[in-house]
Design a protein around this motif. Sequence first.
Motif, PDB file in Angstrom:
ATOM      1  N   GLU A  54     -10.346  74.480 124.340  1.00 30.62           N
ATOM      2  CA  GLU A  54     -10.117  74.606 122.897  1.00 30.62           C
ATOM      3  C   GLU A  54     -11.316  74.106 122.099  1.00 30.62           C
ATOM      4  N   GLU A  55     -11.930  73.018 122.568  1.00 30.49           N
ATOM      5  CA  GLU A  55     -13.050  72.429 121.837  1.00 30.49           C
ATOM      6  C   GLU A  55     -14.223  73.402 121.741  1.00 30.49           C
ATOM      7  N   ARG A  56     -14.484  74.134 122.822  1.00 30.41           N
ATOM      8  CA  ARG A  56     -15.617  75.062 122.844  1.00 30.41           C
ATOM      9  C   ARG A  56     -15.205  76.486 122.536  1.00 30.41           C
ATOM     10  N   GLN A  57     -13.913  76.692 122.378  1.00 28.24           N
ATOM     11  CA  GLN A  57     -13.385  78.014 122.058  1.00 28.24           C
ATOM     12  C   GLN A  57     -13.895  79.079 123.035  1.00 28.24           C
ATOM     13  N   GLY A  58     -13.794  78.734 124.315  1.00 24.03           N
ATOM     14  CA  GLY A  58     -14.234  79.676 125.330  1.00 24.03           C
ATOM     15  C   GLY A  58     -13.798  79.250 126.714  1.00 24.03           C
ATOM     16  N   TYR A  59     -14.040  80.113 127.683  1.00 22.57           N
ATOM     17  CA  TYR A  59     -13.670  79.832 129.072  1.00 22.57           C
ATOM     18  C   TYR A  59     -14.787  79.047 129.751  1.00 22.57           C
TER      19      TYR A  59
END
Length: 320
Positions: A54-59
Amino acid sequence: MNRIDRLTGTILLLQNHRGLSAAAIARHWEISERSVYRDLAALGEAGVPIHFCEERQGYVLMADYHLPPIQFTDQEAAALSVGGVVARNMADESLKAPLRSALTKMRSVLPAASLDYLKGLEASVGVWKTAAAAPGHAHRFMPVQDAVLRRRCIDLCYDTGGQGRLRRRTVEPLGLLFYAEHWHLIAYCRWRRDFRDFRLDRVRELEVLEGGFDGHVDFNIDDFLASVIADCELTPVTLTLPRTAVDRFQRELFGTPTQQTDLPDGRCRLSILAHAEDWLVDWLLSFGPELRVEAPQSLRRKLGESARQIAEQHLGKPLT
């Protein structure tokens, strides 16, 4: 590309990024986001620890996950090997040692048949080195590149114009650019309080300082180059030369758009926008008498005067 190669490539992508969205992965592979979700699900079922951050908005991949040793195809190994041949001839000594080490590691995982393939390739591919590095000044690239990435200031002694006028200055290194057969450091000069272009072969002494620098966070080497070209005062120049010389002309004329018209007599008319008329004079003289400048008149006069001086010097008498 088959799906197995794409799945392996997705793992490599995630290893080299701190978070990638499904949209970014889809753009990279030129596939739909739905296909990306299917790929991620397949990797998860195979035991690859991928989760959404969630923090980096990515996998992202779990930090301790690594692929087993990579196997190269013959084409991949050949591409890296040829790239190494080119780099060895264009790079300075600071880049050659890590390059040799990297290629040795690559060869260590290749089967015997692939090694024989590479030996044949390297025996049949060569690069003619056009300019030798100045003695004692051949270890610049890697320290400068490291300073650019770590945002560390550089103290350098620079030979301005290659004329022996040495000046010491502190710069904030921002990028490296290869043009006109030399590597150039693009940096913010604290002495000039402006951006400057430093040819690495003219750097006589170099020290990477402990202190870092702030600012220039949006600097992009391509944008900088475009802005420099846009800010230059350009002079329209029209000339003709033999068709056989056009390739060299266009190759050596850095950053200048060219309009070409083929003439019935086997010559070509070229229209360019010149950045520096004085530099252009010396360069155009190297094409010999077959090159003819049509406009502007100021350039024609400068060419004529330079040609006259050269002729008088070699004939030993004034021309009348």
